[in-house]
Write an enzyme that holds these catalytic residues in place. Structure first.
Site, PDB file in Angstrom:
ATOM      1  CB  CYS A 256      41.368  44.707 136.819  1.00  0.00           C
ATOM      2  SG  CYS A 256      41.530  44.757 138.603  1.00  0.00           S
TER       3      CYS A 256
ATOM      4  CB  CYS B 107      38.615  45.950 139.051  1.00  0.00           C
ATOM      5  SG  CYS B 107      40.356  46.350 139.155  1.00  0.00           S
ATOM      6  CG  ASP B 108      35.937  44.916 136.153  1.00  0.00           C
ATOM      7  OD1 ASP B 108      35.491  45.818 136.884  1.00  0.00           O
ATOM      8  OD2 ASP B 108      36.663  45.138 135.174  1.00  0.00           O
TER       9      ASP B 108
END
Ligand code: NAP
Length: 305
Positions: free
Chosen positions: A132, A135-136
């Protein structure tokens, strides 16, 4: 005994539903497979996009979610094998042979990212391997990364990362991308995205964290290594909808067709989180789904609609 609501899945969506069920004074039960709280989130090394919590490990956040939701519902470990609606009541069948009755059901069993299945992928998940970018991605500022895949997800992840990272290698097993032309045009405009086609990823290497990606050319067999700090794997997802076959409409990609209110085509049956057809699969949207489902359930229990 008949519950007001049974929630299948103890991830962010399920726990949010449990919290809201408690606030609505509903008799609620959460069924968690393997007694793992937090589901996908526990595999995320750091979460920095959840409003109000600038930084936490996925594990910490999962525990906070569970702590907050506990008291709102009963929790039980179990695997749901099937759901049946009989005379207005749902019968939830578990793998140990037991059956649970409930007036409504929320399925929040999520979706799992497809894995490449190569050496190093599992070992470095959360240490350079991610599923993701939203997300990261922020952890890879000014670094070189690779994105695996050729569909819309891979292209949008590559575009997102190109604004953060110094270089993005887009590594795809075919010579042509599968994603939409609009994305492909944008990719072509980006100087820091390099497309590597016909590439079969063989291994993700590193020490404590990822340092390189090994692949070979499908046509001539040439082996190559690229130095990267991160590998984002975007080769599709598999929603966990097996138990819903025949009772909820599923779209062509396997996601359950339901709006923000979580209602499926079977009245009293709701879905929340990544299993639902939607654009953005994130922690924050999963939590929102859980709350919305309980609002819909209160209405359903009060009015039958
Ligand atoms: P997808 O379209 O199924 O693409 C998956 C990609 O991963 C394909 O390029 C596939 O290669 C590759 N792949 C699959 N298994 C692989 C393996 N074992 N090793 C290497 N590569 C592998 O999945 P998606 O990109 O997640 O998209 C899913 C759906 O969501 C699509 O309909 C997409 O349009 C939609 N979506 C839309 C948007 C948007 O419009 N903003 C954004 C994201 C997703 P092959 O090409 O060789 O099969």
């Amino acid at each position: 005994m008949v519950y007001d609501v049974v929630i299948a899945g103890g991830g962010a969506a399920g726990l949010s539903a449990a919290l809201y069920a408690g606030r609505a004074k509903l008799k609620a039960l959460v069924i968690e497979k393997y007694n793992i709280t937090g589901s996908q989130i526990i595999y995320t090394s750091e979460v920095d996009n959840y409003l109000g919590i600038p930084s936490a490990t996925g594990f910490e956040l999962a525990n906070k979610f569970k702590e907050h939701a506990t008291g709102g519902a009963e929790f039980v470990e179990g695997e749901v094998l099937g759901i049946e609606k009989k005379d207005g009541v749902f019968i939830i069948k578990l793998s140990d042979g037991s059956e649970i009755k409930s007036k409504t059901v929320v399925i929040a069993t999520g979706a799992v990212h497809n894995h490449l299945g190569v050496k190093g992928e599992e070992e470095f998940t959360g240490k350079g391997v991610s599923y993701c970018a939203t997300c990261d991605g922020a952890f890879y500022k000014d670094k070189e990364v690779a994105v695996a895949g050729g569909g819309d997800t891979a292209l949008s992840e590559a575009l997102y990362l190109s604004n953060i990272c110094s270089k993005v290698y887009l590594v795809h097993r075919r010579d042509k991308l599968r994603g939409s032309q609009a994305y492909q045009d944008k990719i072509a405009e980006k100087e820091n995205i390099e497309f590597i086609g016909n590439a079969i990823i063989d291994e993700i290497k590193g020490e404590d964290k990822v340092t390189s990606l090994l692949y070979h050319n499908k046509t001539d067999g040439t082996k190559k290594t690229i130095s990267v700090s991160g590998v984002f794997i975007a080769i599709g997802m598999k929603p966990d909808t097996a138990i819903l076959k025949g009772i909820a409409d599923i779209d062509q990609y396997g996601y359950v067709i339901a709006g923000e209110d979580g209602r499926t085509n079977t009245s009293g049956l709701f879905v929340a989180g990544d299993i639902r057809q939607k654009n953005l699969r994130q922690l924050i949207t999963a939590v929102s789904d859980g709350a919305n489902c309980i609002a819909s359930i209160e209405e359903y229990l009060n009015t039958g609609k």
